[in-house]
Scaffold this active site. Structure first.
Site, mmCIF file in Angstrom:
data_model
loop_
_atom_site.group_PDB
_atom_site.id
_atom_site.type_symbol
_atom_site.label_atom_id
_atom_site.label_comp_id
_atom_site.label_asym_id
_atom_site.label_seq_id
_atom_site.Cartn_x
_atom_site.Cartn_y
_atom_site.Cartn_z
ATOM 1 N N SER A 103 -8.255 2.545 8.909
ATOM 2 C CA SER A 103 -7.858 3.551 9.904
ATOM 3 C C SER A 103 -8.793 3.524 11.101
ATOM 4 O O SER A 103 -9.921 3.025 11.038
ATOM 5 C CB SER A 103 -7.869 4.940 9.281
ATOM 6 O OG SER A 103 -7.101 4.943 8.104
HETATM 7 C C1 LIG Z 1 -4.367 3.943 5.696
HETATM 8 S S1 LIG Z 1 -4.512 3.108 4.196
HETATM 9 C C2 LIG Z 1 -5.990 3.791 3.523
HETATM 10 C C3 LIG Z 1 -7.256 3.430 4.242
HETATM 11 C C4 LIG Z 1 -8.459 3.505 3.346
HETATM 12 N N1 LIG Z 1 -8.852 4.844 2.991
HETATM 13 C C5 LIG Z 1 -9.623 2.731 3.925
HETATM 14 O O1 LIG Z 1 -10.731 3.261 4.009
HETATM 15 O O2 LIG Z 1 -9.425 1.555 4.246
HETATM 16 C C6 LIG Z 1 -3.312 3.909 3.143
HETATM 17 C C7 LIG Z 1 -3.345 3.384 1.735
HETATM 18 O O3 LIG Z 1 -2.618 4.290 0.907
HETATM 19 C C8 LIG Z 1 -2.076 3.537 -0.150
HETATM 20 N N2 LIG Z 1 -1.056 4.306 -0.860
HETATM 21 C C9 LIG Z 1 0.237 4.540 -0.499
HETATM 22 N N3 LIG Z 1 0.856 5.257 -1.444
HETATM 23 C C10 LIG Z 1 -0.051 5.500 -2.420
HETATM 24 C C11 LIG Z 1 -0.009 6.178 -3.648
HETATM 25 N N4 LIG Z 1 1.114 6.755 -4.108
HETATM 26 N N5 LIG Z 1 -1.133 6.229 -4.399
HETATM 27 C C12 LIG Z 1 -2.278 5.634 -3.979
HETATM 28 N N6 LIG Z 1 -2.375 4.957 -2.825
HETATM 29 C C13 LIG Z 1 -1.281 4.897 -2.049
HETATM 30 C C14 LIG Z 1 -1.563 2.288 0.560
HETATM 31 O O4 LIG Z 1 -1.328 1.227 -0.350
HETATM 32 C C15 LIG Z 1 -2.694 2.030 1.546
HETATM 33 O O5 LIG Z 1 -3.629 1.129 1.018
#
Ligand SMILES: C[S@@+](CC[C@H](N)C(=O)[O-])C[C@H]1O[C@@H](n2cnc3c(N)ncnc32)[C@H](O)[C@@H]1O
Length: 397
Positions: A103
């Site tokens: 992000s």
């Molecule tokens: C914007 S990214 C997160 C960025 C992360 N916090 C970082 O520091 O790089 C959003 C993430 O949420 C995950 N995601 C989506 N649905 C999810 C779920 N139901 N449970 C866990 N993770 C999920 C996606 O696979 C993705 O990797």
């Protein structure tokens, strides 16, 4: 120290820190964590650099092929797409939908700030992604207190490896973060780095009374902001929105969008659409914060823009139940626009009524809205309010 730390190209970690501090996006409170946990340790070798603030990506950059471009992208104040289409697209161009990212740094630090996380707090993160945020949380709260859940197995595996290399060992779980992680509960803090349209009850249930849940929340229609919820001891939580956001959706809450053809039931547009006109320009209802205000009032409907080369476009509105549609034709310079509506919901009328309400309230921005969660299991107990919990936003549809 790696060759990249010594690379004399682009601003590097110090340059990005200086830029973020100048904007007020990185405060002295988080500076030591930023310094201890450099972003470049968590960015994958293959990336699609984003353009500051927007949801647009440049073409793929591979660290092995072009280390200077990779390094510069990592230290730009912009989001970085790290995965498309749940890993099904690898490049070289761009995929359909970004499904994981690092992000934008100001978003990372503003959410950490909203979380008010302290040393020793038990913290649950939903959406491990690259692992950068989990590392920052580990530096602050202690890695032994952090649990991070990622639905994508490959991303979780890579993040765990990066976290270990950086000297942090939070518990990295592969699973649906919508279920929280009961084995590690109760938590003082829960943070989601993927967006939701309804707060999973498990998050409230697994948070201690007095604890805080920070998550990007947005209606199906569009518009999204980070909400900061305080958890009460009775299964409810409430709090205000603190600022605009644009995250990828929690997988289980992604809206399924059915093709326009299904709405027209095999007929040519405007099919059985009833003609009308409007003085409300489709341009007016396209801003992110206006979309949020409309979406809260007009549930389970979404816009789509069909653009033409001359600068005109058709704004389509459709409901998720596939019963109703509307079109509004925008032509530059016009004051009145042609509308067609079909089905039991008059979607443009709903949007226009929602817009009138928003104007009548003095055009509120995100920070005047708040959310109360009933914690009763199915999301029905969720209410968006304006200014105070006793002023629920009306639902038009
Ligand atoms: C914007 S990214 C997160 C960025 C992360 N916090 C970082 O520091 O790089 C959003 C993430 O949420 C995950 N995601 C989506 N649905 C999810 C779920 N139901 N449970 C866990 N993770 C999920 C996606 O696979 C993705 O990797």
């Amino acid at each position: 120290m790696s060759a990249y730390d010594e690379m004399a190209v682009g601003p590097g970690p110090e340059g990005l820190a200086a830029a973020l501090m100048e904007k007020g996006a990185l405060t002295s409170d988080w500076l030591s964590s930023y310094e201890a946990v450099p972003r470049h340790l968590f960015v994958p070798e293959v990336i699609w650099p984003g353009r500051g603030g927007g949801n647009q990506q440049d073409d793929r950059v591979m660290r092995g092929e072009c280390p200077e471009a990779w390094w510069a992208a990592v230290h730009r104040d912009a989001p970085i797409t790290t995965q498309w289409d749940d890993g099904e697209f690898a490049g070289p161009g761009r995929g359909r939908i970004p499904s994981s990212s690092s992000s934008m740094p100001p978003m990372v630090f503003s959410m950490l700030d909203a979380l008010s996380v302290e040393k020793g707090h038990r913290v649950l993160e939903i959406g491990t992604g690259t692992g950068w945020n989990a590392a920052l949380l580990s530096h602050r709260a202690g890695a032994e207190n952090v649990v991070t859940v990622e639905v994508d197995e490959g991303s979780a595996r890579d993040a765990r490896r990066r976290l270990e290399t950086a000297g942090f060992g939070p518990l990295t779980v592969v699973g649906d973060g919508g279920e929280g992680y009961a084995e590690g509960a109760p938590y003082d803090r829960v943070i989601a780095t993927c967006s939701i349209g309804s707060v999973p009850p498990a998050w409230v249930r697994q948070t201690k009374p007095g604890g805080i849940v920070v998550a990007p929340w947005g209606p199906v229609y569009g518009g999204e902001a980070v909400v900061r919820l305080f958890v009460a001891g009775d299964g409810t939580a409430a709090g205000r929105f603190v600022g605009s956001s644009a995250f990828m959706r929690l997988r289980a809450q992604r809206a399924v969008r059915v093709h326009v053809r299904k709405y027209l039931k095999g007929r040519e547009w405007p099919a059985d659409g009833v003609r009308g006109t409007t003085f409300l320009s489709p341009e007016v209802v396209g801003d992110w914060h206006v979309m949020f205000a409309i979406g809260v009032q007009v549930p389970n409907a979404f816009p789509w823009r069909e653009s033409y080369e001359d600068g005109s476009y058709t704004l389509w509105l459709r409901d998720t139940a596939v019963t109703s549609w509307a079109t509004v034709d925008y032509l530059p310079g016009r004051a009145e626009f042609e509308v067609y509506q079909s089905g039991p919901r008059r979607l443009w009328d709903e949007v226009a009524a929602a817009h009138r309400w928003w104007e009548g309230q003095g055009r509120p921005g995100f920070e005047r809205f708040g959310l109360t969660v009933g914690g009763d299991g199915d999301g029905d107990g969720e209410r968006v309010w304006l200014d105070s919990p006793d002023r629920p936003v009306p639902v038009v549809g």
